[in-house]
Write an enzyme that holds these catalytic residues in place. Structure first.
Site, PDB file in Angstrom:
ATOM      1  N   ASP A 298     -29.248  66.914  51.419  1.00  0.00           N
ATOM      2  CA  ASP A 298     -29.282  68.113  50.585  1.00  0.00           C
ATOM      3  C   ASP A 298     -29.895  69.259  51.375  1.00  0.00           C
ATOM      4  O   ASP A 298     -30.741  69.040  52.248  1.00  0.00           O
ATOM      5  CB  ASP A 298     -30.110  67.858  49.327  1.00  0.00           C
ATOM      6  N   SER A 367     -36.621  85.800  32.727  1.00  0.00           N
ATOM      7  CA  SER A 367     -35.881  85.010  31.746  1.00  0.00           C
ATOM      8  C   SER A 367     -34.439  84.901  32.205  1.00  0.00           C
ATOM      9  O   SER A 367     -33.921  85.775  32.915  1.00  0.00           O
ATOM     10  CB  SER A 367     -35.941  85.652  30.355  1.00  0.00           C
ATOM     11  N   ALA A 368     -33.799  83.818  31.802  1.00  0.00           N
ATOM     12  CA  ALA A 368     -32.405  83.611  32.191  1.00  0.00           C
ATOM     13  C   ALA A 368     -31.499  84.664  31.554  1.00  0.00           C
ATOM     14  O   ALA A 368     -30.413  84.955  32.063  1.00  0.00           O
ATOM     15  CB  ALA A 368     -31.956  82.215  31.769  1.00  0.00           C
ATOM     16  N   ARG A 371     -32.481  88.036  33.653  1.00  0.00           N
ATOM     17  CA  ARG A 371     -32.390  87.776  35.090  1.00  0.00           C
ATOM     18  C   ARG A 371     -33.233  88.755  35.910  1.00  0.00           C
ATOM     19  O   ARG A 371     -32.857  89.164  37.004  1.00  0.00           O
ATOM     20  CB  ARG A 371     -30.939  87.795  35.564  1.00  0.00           C
TER      21      ARG A 371
END
Length: 670
Positions: A298, A367-368, A371
């Protein structure tokens, strides 16, 4: 988590000695055909010593019996010592389990410090900023930022609030939480690992089984050869050879060195991965690591450090770097994420600030939905940083250079963050994945060994290509989903290759199970740990590189000591065969083979036997620690080992047997 250099302390001396003698039981020894033949031969010589009538014969038989017995004891000691290191590892894990301290909340509101191993289901603990969460549990009170990068691979901390689950081994970065523990003692991962190390019997690997079969066949051949020699020797007279001499000849010709060390090498291989804090569920996994053809890694946390770092401020026209740096600093003061801290540190350098200025206002968390994050200052200014599209949506007449700089950062493999103050765009912060130092050189070493490295990442192809080139991997897959990893593993395996990979999440479990070597993170999900055949106690994804090196070293060690064992049989042949028939007039031509100039038949046989016994403990350090390994092609490795352990394996016994013969001569034994 520190690891002892030599975990076998004085506490294990008695255990090692006890196991050394316990393994003399023929029911255990029969599993090692080479040493079982030596044990039978020793019993025969001891019986001859008891019934011998000649004083000189008794003396000779006694010396041979003692040397043969020491040979067996050295062999069983090697295996017992290797096993003791495994038990020491289990005790070390047990101590590690109690190393985390927890603040247990009492009914009266007071707290008591206890070891995390004493926590039970229902215990309530307090965790403060900087503390490691002592066990799996659920949040009862408080809101805090938790670093779960070792579990999820995501660099951004996760905010935990009431009724959210937390995992033991993660770290609270800010604030204070009250947790309720949801597991009992004995149910933790370390408890299962201790039981695995202490209770599981090591299964032989396919290569070890094949080598054991080969040694068994060689032993049988030499038994037949020696049995055939007995009537020939008797034909020339009893002085040519007796039973004791024939047993000595057999022991010196069969590959006793590798037969004595084979089990210790396999056990030590599993122990060596523990020195890098990895627990192997089986020796097969360690050996498979040495034959790996492809490694899948990864990007986040493995190839890169896991946290994107601010590396540059790119202002739009009309804005100075200092003005952009100050706005970025203000917007990031309340940002406790690693990215936020890196913005603050970079701004301090640009502005030459020794201490952070104080700004009063209301922080605006990320916050999503929006953004973005920032602060509403007391003087009325609003400062924000966030995704370029989000900032552009609240900025009037955003300059074209804002998009240009953002695209420049993205094409270079970075992440752009835009900054604005009161609706005015100031510029771009460049966030960059930092490739871990030294990885490019390690990947070059793997390339020299014929191992292909592949980076898997969810990033877009442009970003993935930049990071792959900087890290020096051979290939990459971008925008990778869990099913893409499985498809890649199956494709490689269909071509006859062995594949290794790391993982920590439930979505990694299928790929870990499919891979020939699956290294799961200790702090990962239970599904991942059950699917993998190795578990990294430090939860460091780059540990896979160390595991591959340990596997390579295991195979090289076994091959090197096998080469040495077979090679030094040649020298012992030239010591005993000429000595056996030196007194036979019809075979006087064999005296020319006595190139070491050994004085008497008995002296030659005793010298060869003593060397045969002493070489076993001399090679125990190589079996336990492993032969020094270099990253090079298989052809170069083979040539180097043939010289070091083949040619020198012939030369050293000649010198050793000659020297021992001279020493025995000083005592009248040769």
């Amino acid at each position: 988590m520190a690891v002892q250099d030599d975990p076998v302390s004085q506490n294990y001396v008695g255990s090692v000695l006890k196991d050394t003698f316990r393994k003399l039981d023929p029911r255990e020894m029969i599993h090692n055909p080479v040493m079982f033949v030596v044990e039978v031969g020793t019993a025969v010589v001891i019986w001859l010593d008891i019934v011998a009538k000649s004083a000189s014969g008794r003396s000779y038989d006694t010396l041979v019996a003692v040397i043969l017995l020491m040979t067996i004891l050295f062999a069983t000691f090697a295996e017992a010592y290797a096993e003791a290191r495994g038990r020491a590892q289990a005790d070390f894990l047990r101590r590690t389990k109690s190393s985390t301290r927890a603040k247990v909340l009492q009914p009266d509101g007071s707290t008591t410090m206890v070891d995390s191993s004493q926590l039970t289901r229902g215990s309530r603990v307090i965790v403060e900023a900087g503390d490691m969460i002592p066990g799996d549990g659920v949040v009862l009170e408080g809101v805090g930022s938790v670093d779960e990068s070792a579990i999820t691979g995501e660099s951004a901390p996760v905010v935990k609030a009431k009724e959210d689950a937390v995992t033991g081994g993660t770290v609270l970065l800010s604030d204070r939480l009250v947790l309720e523990i949801t597991v009992n003692p004995g149910e933790t991962f370390l408890d299962r690992m201790i039981a695995l190390v202490e209770g599981a019997e090591r299964q032989k690997t396919p290569n070890e089984i094949a080598l054991s079969a080969l040694l068994g066949v060689l032993t049988l051949i030499f038994v037949l050869v020696v049995v055939t020699l007995v009537p020939i020797a008797r034909y020339f007279g009893p002085h040519a050879a007796n039973i004791t001499t024939m047993v000595a000849l057999l022991v010196c010709l069969i590959p006793t060195t590798i037969g004595a060390l084979l089990s210790a090498i396999g056990i030590a291989g599993m122990n060596r991965v523990s020195l890098v804090n990895v627990v192997a569920k089986s020796g097969r996994a360690v050996e498979a690591a040495g034959d790996i053809d492809t490694i899948i890694l990864d990007k986040t946390g493995t190839i890169t450090i896991g946290n994107r770092m601010a590396t540059e401020f790119l202002p739009v026209p009309g804005v100075s770097v200092e003005e952009l740096a100050e706005a970025s600093l203000i917007s990031s003061l309340a940002d406790t994420t690693p990215e936020g801290r890196s913005v603050v540190e970079l701004a301090q350098k640009i502005l030459h600030l020794d201490t952070l200025p104080e700004y009063t206002g209301e922080p605006v968390p990320f916050s999503a939905h929006t953004r973005m994050s920032g602060i509403d200052l007391a003087d009325g200014r609003q400062v924000r940083k966030g995704a370029v599209s989000a900032i552009r949506a609240i900025v009037q007449d955003a300059p074209h250079e804002l998009e240009v700089n953002a695209e420049l950062v993205a094409k270079d493999g970075g992440t752009p963050l835009a900054v604005e103050v009161d609706g005015r765009a100031l510029g771009i912060i460049r966030l960059k994945d930092i490739v871990k130092s030294g990885l490019k050189e390690r990947f070059a070493d793997f390339r020299a060994m014929g191992i292909r490295t592949v980076m898997a990442t969810g990033d877009n192809r442009i970003t993935a290509a930049v990071i792959a080139q900087e890290a020096g991997v051979d290939d990459f897959i971008a925008e990778a989903k869990p099913e893409d990893k499985i498809a890649l593993i199956k494709k490689e395996q269909a071509e006859g290759k062995l594949v290794a990979m790391t993982g920590d999440g439930t979505n990694d479990a299928p790929a870990l199970a499919q891979a020939d070597v699956g290294l799961a993170m200790n702090s990962g999900t239970m599904a991942a740990k059950e699917a993998g055949n190795m578990i990294d106690l430090d939860s460091n994804p780059t540990k896979l590189l160390d595991v591959v090196m340990v596997g390579k070293q295991l195979l090289i060690t076994r091959g090197a000591l096998t080469t040495f064992s077979i090679a030094n049989d040649v020298a012992k042949y030239f010591a005993i065969i000429p000595a056996m028939f030196a007194a036979v007039p019809e075979l006087s031509g064999l005296r020319a083979l006595n190139i070491m100039g050994l004085k008497t038949p008995h002296g030659a046989i005793l010298s060869a036997l003593i060397f045969n016994a002493l070489i076993i403990p001399a090679l125990i350090p190589f079996a336990i620690k492993g032969v020094k390994y270099r990253a090079e092609s298989a052809d170069k490795m083979l040539a180097r080992n043939i010289f070091n352990w083949g040619i020198l394996g012939v030369i050293i016994p000649f010198i050793g047997i000659w020297g021992i013969d001279r020493i025995l001569g000083l005592f009248g034994l040769a």
